[in-house]
Design a protein around this motif. Structure first.
Motif, PDB file in Angstrom:
ATOM      1  N   ALA A   1       9.035  -0.430   0.544  1.00  0.00           N
ATOM      2  CA  ALA A   1       7.616  -0.765   0.352  1.00  0.00           C
ATOM      3  C   ALA A   1       7.061  -1.392   1.617  1.00  0.00           C
ATOM      4  O   ALA A   1       7.811  -1.934   2.447  1.00  0.00           O
ATOM      5  CB  ALA A   1       7.448  -1.715  -0.828  1.00  0.00           C
ATOM      6  N   SER A   2       5.750  -1.289   1.749  1.00  0.00           N
ATOM      7  CA  SER A   2       5.101  -1.854   2.936  1.00  0.00           C
ATOM      8  C   SER A   2       3.629  -2.123   2.627  1.00  0.00           C
ATOM      9  O   SER A   2       3.020  -1.390   1.853  1.00  0.00           O
ATOM     10  CB  SER A   2       5.219  -0.851   4.091  1.00  0.00           C
ATOM     11  OG  SER A   2       4.292  -1.168   5.092  1.00  0.00           O
TER      12      SER A   2
ATOM     13  N   ARG B   1       0.826  -1.220   0.000  1.00  0.00           N
ATOM     14  CA  ARG B   1       0.000   0.000   0.000  1.00  0.00           C
ATOM     15  C   ARG B   1       0.851   1.258   0.000  1.00  0.00           C
ATOM     16  O   ARG B   1       0.359   2.337  -0.279  1.00  0.00           O
ATOM     17  CB  ARG B   1      -0.940  -0.002   1.207  1.00  0.00           C
ATOM     18  CG  ARG B   1      -2.054  -0.993   1.037  1.00  0.00           C
ATOM     19  CD  ARG B   1      -3.236  -0.748   1.950  1.00  0.00           C
ATOM     20  NE  ARG B   1      -4.200  -1.802   1.732  1.00  0.00           N
ATOM     21  CZ  ARG B   1      -4.032  -3.055   2.135  1.00  0.00           C
ATOM     22  NH1 ARG B   1      -2.944  -3.396   2.793  1.00  0.00           N
ATOM     23  NH2 ARG B   1      -4.943  -3.980   1.891  1.00  0.00           N
ATOM     24  N   SER B   2       2.121   1.127   0.361  1.00  0.00           N
ATOM     25  CA  SER B   2       3.006   2.303   0.333  1.00  0.00           C
ATOM     26  C   SER B   2       4.312   1.909  -0.341  1.00  0.00           C
ATOM     27  O   SER B   2       4.838   0.826  -0.077  1.00  0.00           O
ATOM     28  CB  SER B   2       3.350   2.767   1.750  1.00  0.00           C
ATOM     29  OG  SER B   2       2.214   2.748   2.579  1.00  0.00           O
ATOM     30  N   THR B   3       4.806   2.806  -1.186  1.00  0.00           N
ATOM     31  CA  THR B   3       6.161   2.609  -1.732  1.00  0.00           C
ATOM     32  C   THR B   3       6.863   3.962  -1.762  1.00  0.00           C
ATOM     33  O   THR B   3       6.213   5.016  -1.793  1.00  0.00           O
ATOM     34  CB  THR B   3       6.158   2.070  -3.186  1.00  0.00           C
ATOM     35  OG1 THR B   3       5.410   2.954  -4.003  1.00  0.00           O
ATOM     36  CG2 THR B   3       5.626   0.671  -3.299  1.00  0.00           C
ATOM     37  N   ALA B   4       8.174   3.911  -1.758  1.00  0.00           N
ATOM     38  CA  ALA B   4       8.978   5.125  -1.967  1.00  0.00           C
ATOM     39  C   ALA B   4      10.194   4.700  -2.765  1.00  0.00           C
ATOM     40  O   ALA B   4      10.862   3.730  -2.417  1.00  0.00           O
ATOM     41  CB  ALA B   4       9.392   5.732  -0.633  1.00  0.00           C
ATOM     42  N   THR B   5      10.440   5.441  -3.853  1.00  0.00           N
ATOM     43  CA  THR B   5      11.465   5.022  -4.804  1.00  0.00           C
ATOM     44  C   THR B   5      12.377   6.201  -5.096  1.00  0.00           C
ATOM     45  O   THR B   5      11.886   7.318  -5.302  1.00  0.00           O
ATOM     46  CB  THR B   5      10.788   4.569  -6.123  1.00  0.00           C
ATOM     47  OG1 THR B   5       9.730   3.674  -5.787  1.00  0.00           O
ATOM     48  CG2 THR B   5      11.764   3.888  -7.061  1.00  0.00           C
TER      49      THR B   5
ATOM     50  N   PRO C   1       4.174   6.666   5.890  1.00  0.00           N
ATOM     51  CA  PRO C   1       4.847   7.766   5.163  1.00  0.00           C
ATOM     52  C   PRO C   1       6.262   7.343   4.738  1.00  0.00           C
ATOM     53  O   PRO C   1       7.252   7.878   5.227  1.00  0.00           O
ATOM     54  CB  PRO C   1       4.864   8.904   6.191  1.00  0.00           C
ATOM     55  CG  PRO C   1       4.849   8.220   7.517  1.00  0.00           C
ATOM     56  CD  PRO C   1       4.153   6.895   7.346  1.00  0.00           C
ATOM     57  N   LEU C   2       6.346   6.402   3.808  1.00  0.00           N
ATOM     58  CA  LEU C   2       7.665   5.892   3.421  1.00  0.00           C
ATOM     59  C   LEU C   2       8.476   6.943   2.674  1.00  0.00           C
ATOM     60  O   LEU C   2       9.702   6.940   2.727  1.00  0.00           O
ATOM     61  CB  LEU C   2       7.515   4.633   2.558  1.00  0.00           C
ATOM     62  CG  LEU C   2       7.003   3.393   3.274  1.00  0.00           C
ATOM     63  CD1 LEU C   2       7.056   2.186   2.346  1.00  0.00           C
ATOM     64  CD2 LEU C   2       7.804   3.110   4.539  1.00  0.00           C
ATOM     65  N   GLY C   3       7.764   7.851   1.949  1.00  0.00           N
ATOM     66  CA  GLY C   3       8.473   8.926   1.245  1.00  0.00           C
ATOM     67  C   GLY C   3       9.271   9.772   2.236  1.00  0.00           C
ATOM     68  O   GLY C   3      10.436  10.090   2.011  1.00  0.00           O
ATOM     69  N   GLU C   4       8.616  10.078   3.378  1.00  0.00           N
ATOM     70  CA  GLU C   4       9.304  10.896   4.403  1.00  0.00           C
ATOM     71  C   GLU C   4      10.487  10.150   4.980  1.00  0.00           C
ATOM     72  O   GLU C   4      11.560  10.713   5.199  1.00  0.00           O
ATOM     73  CB  GLU C   4       8.332  11.245   5.538  1.00  0.00           C
ATOM     74  CG  GLU C   4       7.353  12.330   5.151  1.00  0.00           C
ATOM     75  CD  GLU C   4       6.267  12.511   6.214  1.00  0.00           C
ATOM     76  OE1 GLU C   4       6.538  12.247   7.415  1.00  0.00           O
ATOM     77  OE2 GLU C   4       5.154  12.898   5.828  1.00  0.00           O
TER      78      GLU C   4
END
Ligand code: FAD
Ligand code: LAC
Ligand code: ZN
Length: 481
Positions: free
Chosen positions: A300-301, A232-236, A306-309
């Motif tokens: 990812a999770s 549900r969350s990713t940050a790349t 707030p993985l971007g943060e």
């Protein structure tokens, strides 16, 4: 292949007799025998290996596979299993005798079931990896195997090669994604091991043995796979760095702060970014000017977090510490895909860039910077006309340590360099405690390497297992052992 000596005439006569027998025993719909129909199954995707097949069998069911193998086993006919034909080691290409049957699973492409509560699914071996991923996603789940070839490789090929790819750091290689397996043994008996259990300690692990066996023990017809809850969350991010040592420092920082939310950590040298920009039009460049090294990393999770943060704060620290010099974070799903396209297009860009040599090596992760420096300096001295393109799965200690002749090569130059360069690279890898084939397998291209670097006891045990599974030696002859 055009040789008309006595050996070839003998093979030609045998091939004709076998082709007649095969055509009499099986419906025409199951077989492709004309030169034009066989052609695409007889050459690998890099056009490095060429063979001539007795025919191509296209089974629709496990029972078809069983009858085909039993027929071949009784006559000692070699069988070459094939999936999407995207492998790098010539494992799916028949020899030139015209007496081996290619058995391609492309028609066995049904997802049999997805069991979301059990986080598992069962799919046939001929399913495209992309279709397996989509079926899992359609049920709110995630199948983490991810390769640049996902749109053309097949699940059976992924299992048979124990493929690695872009998410190994978090989920392991294909073997760790498989709960159960259905396979046809060389004599036609079906091993029905499609279990969806997490715990099952009942004797030898045949599933693990068949995974990674590269078509030499039997034909995988279906598998039950482990799934995970949908992400549900990713940050790349693409991160610019001065060196592989800095990339390793970033890896440690990310692992320490993000734990197993870190799913991918891919290293690219400047030349890889330049190649993609030059040869794959339409691929966005992450940086205005390609930095000496860069890393593509992803968190990812399954939770909404707030993985971007988190990623931003780790990267801010990396910039402050001089580990990184610049970073580009994806701010949308389409930007994320654009960043991944840069990485996934590297093999294609390299292929278009010029002739080359490939090595798929691994060493303990912490030794990567020293290995790159030592091997890079020595290769520049030994093959000054070639450019090193060493890129890949740094998080797993695995680099595709390739060389390309971008300005073109004199006739025979690449071929003359191949063996000495391979020997140098693989001897050094062995001295570092590494592997000459991290994720692509052995096939026919690395058979001699296995004989040279494999443990004698391990090799003898592998040969004994091969005899036990396949006493007539029909499964993928000339591959692996
Ligand atoms: P094939 O090439 O058809 O076959 C490979 C081997 O498996 C052969 O020995 C064949 O005999 C055997 N085999 C195939 N199907 C069966 C079956 N049903 N039963 C028994 N044996 C079978 N690989 C990685 O590990 N990581 C990567 O990141 C990666 N990226 C890639 C990117 C690109 C652009 C390309 C072109 C390739 C990449 N590969 C990668 C290599 C390749 O895609 C994988 O090895 C893939 O798993 C092969 O699947 P396939 O269906 O194409 O198998
Ligand atoms: C890659 C393939 C070649 O990682 O394994 O690009
Ligand atoms: Zn790879």
């Amino acid at each position: 292949v055009a040789d008309s000596g006595p050996g070839n005439q003998l093979a030609g006569g045998l091939a004709t007799r076998l082709a007649t027998g095969l055509a009499a025993a099986f419906p025409a719909d199951l077989l492709r025998t004309s030169d034009a129909d066989r052609a695409r199954y007889e050459t690998d995707h890099r056009r490095r290996y060429h063979g001539r097949a007795l025919g191509v069998a296209l089974p629709r069911t496990t029972d078809d596979v069983s009858r085909l193998l039993a027929w071949c086993n009784e006559r000692g006919v070699g069988v070459v299993p094939q999936g999407g034909n995207t492998g790098y080691c010539g494992g799916a290409t028949p020899d030139a005798s015209g007496t081996q049957l290619v058995l391609c699973l492309e028609r066995m492409n049904r997802v049999r079931s997805v069991d979301a509560p059990n986080l598992s699914m069962t799919a046939e071996a001929g399913c495209l990896l992309a279709d397996v991923q989509a079926a899992a996603a359609g049920a709110g789940c995630f199948f983490p195997l991810e390769l640049g070839s996902a749109g053309s490789c097949q699940l059976g090929g992924n299992l048979a090669t124990n493929a690695g790819g872009l998410n190994v750091l978090r989920y392991g290689m294909t073997r760790s994604l498989v709960l159960g397996i259905e396979a046809v043994l060389p004599d036609g008996r079906v091993y029905e091991g499609l279990r969806a259990l997490r715990k099952d300690n009942t004797g030898y692990d045949l599933r693990s043995l068949l995974v990674g066996s590269e078509g030499t023990l039997g034909v995988i017809t279906a598998a039950t796979l482990r799934l995970w809850p949908a992400r549900r969350s990713t940050a790349t991010a693409f991160v610019a760095l001065p060196s592989p040592a800095a990339a390793l420092a970033l890896l440690q920082l990310l692992r320490g702060r993000c734990d197993d939310r870190l799913e991918s950590f891919e290293l690219l040298p400047r030349i890889a970014l330049e190649l993609v920009r030059r040869h794959v039009p339409g691929t966005a460049s992450p940086f205005a000017e390609a930095p000496p090294w860069s890393v593509l990393c992803e968190l990812a999770s399954p939770a909404i977090e707030p993985l971007g943060e988190l990623l931003q704060s780790v990267l801010a620290d990396a910039l402050a510490a001089g580990i990184a010099s610049d970073a580009v974070l994806a701010t949308s799903g389409s930007q994320r895909l654009a960043l991944w396209a840069v990485r996934e297009n590297v093999p294609e860009a390299q292929k278009r860039g010029g002739p080359g040599l490939r090595h798929d090596i691994s060493v303990p992760v912490a030794l990567i910077p020293r290995f790159v420096e030592e091997a890079g300096a020595e290769l520049a001295r030994r093959v000054p006309n070639a450019t090193l393109v060493g890129y890949g799965h740094l998080g797993d200690g695995n680099l595709h340590f390739n060389l390309n002749w971008f300005a073109g090569a004199a006739p025979g130059e690449v071929e003359a360099a191949e063996l000495p360069v391979r020997r140098y690279v693989h001897d050094l890898v062995a001295a570092y405690g590494g592997s000459f084939s991290a994720e692509h397998g052995v096939g026919q291209s690395k058979r001699e390497e296995l004989a040279r670097y494999g443990s004698p006891v391990g090799l003898a045990t592998m040969r004994a297992l091969k005899r036990a599974f396949d006493p007539n030696g029909i499964m993928n002859p000339g591959k692996v052992l």
